[in-house]
Scaffold this motif. Sequence first.
Motif, short mmCIF file in Angstrom:
data_model
loop_
_atom_site.label_atom_id
_atom_site.label_comp_id
_atom_site.label_asym_id
_atom_site.label_seq_id
_atom_site.Cartn_x
_atom_site.Cartn_y
_atom_site.Cartn_z
N VAL A 121 47.96 80.44 51.71
CA VAL A 121 48.44 79.79 50.73
C VAL A 121 47.63 80.25 49.44
O VAL A 121 46.70 80.88 49.49
N ILE A 122 48.43 79.89 48.37
CA ILE A 122 47.99 80.48 46.92
C ILE A 122 47.76 79.10 46.14
O ILE A 122 48.16 77.94 46.47
N GLY A 123 47.02 79.56 45.04
CA GLY A 123 46.39 78.60 44.18
C GLY A 123 47.54 77.39 43.52
O GLY A 123 47.05 76.55 43.20
N GLU A 124 48.78 77.91 43.53
CA GLU A 124 49.81 76.76 42.76
C GLU A 124 50.04 75.81 43.64
O GLU A 124 50.79 74.64 43.39
N LEU A 125 49.61 75.74 45.11
CA LEU A 125 50.03 74.78 46.03
C LEU A 125 49.41 73.33 45.50
O LEU A 125 50.21 72.42 45.72
#
Length: 263
Positions: free
Chosen positions: A178-182
Amino acid sequence: MNIIVLVKQVPDTTEIKLDPKTGNLIREGIESIMNPDDRHALEAAVRLRESMGGRVTVVSMGPPQAIDVVTEAMGMGADRGILLSDRAFAGADTWATSYTLGKAMEKIDDYDLIICGRQAIDGDTAQIGPQVADYLSIPHVSYVFGVEEISEARMVVKRRLEDGFEKIEISLPALLTVIGELNVPRYANVSRLIAACGKKAPIDVWNAADIGCKTSEIGLEGSLTHVIKTFAPKFKRQGEMLEGDAGKVIGTLLHKLHENRII
Ligand SMILES: Cc1cc2nc3c(=O)[nH]c(=O)nc-3n(C[C@H](O)[C@H](O)[C@H](O)COP(=O)(O)OP(=O)(O)OC[C@H]3O[C@@H](n4cnc5c(N)ncnc54)[C@H](O)[C@@H]3O)c2cc1C
C-alpha cells in the motif's frame, strides 16, 4: 478477517551515511522508526478489523531492538505481535528476507490478507511484498490506495498508476502493498502501549528453528545477491556568476541551460 501486517524498523532518514571503510550503514545518532508506508498498512488492517471483526497480527524481522516497532504497532491497534530475530538472519538480501517472512506466514497459517508497505525507506527495493506473495503462491496487488469492496472470499482494490488508476478484483487470501494515499494512520494509544510493554503482552519472538527455516536459505548463506561495494552518491554543486550586459547574460544563460538539457 484475519490480517497480517509486515512492518520494518528503519533509520529515521533517507540520507543514508555509510562507513567508507566497511561500507556498513552508520546508525549512531540516527533514531529508528516504523517504516512510513507500514503505518498505512497497519491502519488499513485495523480499520478492516474494526468493520469486519477478526485479528490483526503484526510481523517484523530484525535485530532485538526491532521489538520497538512491534510494540508501537500494538499501541496502534494490532492484536498480536511477532518479532523474527536470530543472528542467522543477518546479512539477508531480499530473497532470504522474503523466504524467512514466508516461513513465518506459514506458521501463522490462519490469514485472509497480508498487507505490507510499498517500499522501505532504507532498502528501497519494493521487492518484499511481491516476493512473499510468490513464496506463498497467493495473488498480490501493489501500489494500493483504496479498498472499494471486501468480503470473506474476494476484494476490489484501487491501484495507483503514473497517469491514473486501476481497479482490480482479487481472491483471498492475497497480499497488498500500500501507498500513503490510502489513509491517515492513527497515533499509538497510551494505554494500549503500556499493555504492550507488560509481561503478558501477546508478543512472541521467533528464531530460525521456531519457523522451520533451513540455514542454507537464510541470512548471508541464503542470499542470492552479494554486495560488492556500497557508496553514497556525492552531489557536487557548482555555481557560476554571469556578469555584464543584461541582454548578453540572458543569451549566455539560455545557451547554458540548453547545453545542459535543462530546458
Ligand atoms: C545483498 C544484500 C545484502 C544485505 N545485507 C544486509 C545486512 O547484512 N543487514 C541488514 O540489515 N540488511 C541487509 N540487506 C537489506 C535487506 O535485505 C533488506 O532490508 C530487506 O530484504 C528488505 O528489503 P527492502 O528494505 O528493500 O524492503 P522493501 O521491499 O522496500 O519493503 C517493502 C515492505 O516489505 C515489508 N518489509 C520489508 N522488510 C521487512 C522486514 N525486515 N520485516 C517485516 N516486514 C518487512 C514492509 O512492509 C515494507 O514496507 C541486504 C540487502 C542485500 C540486497
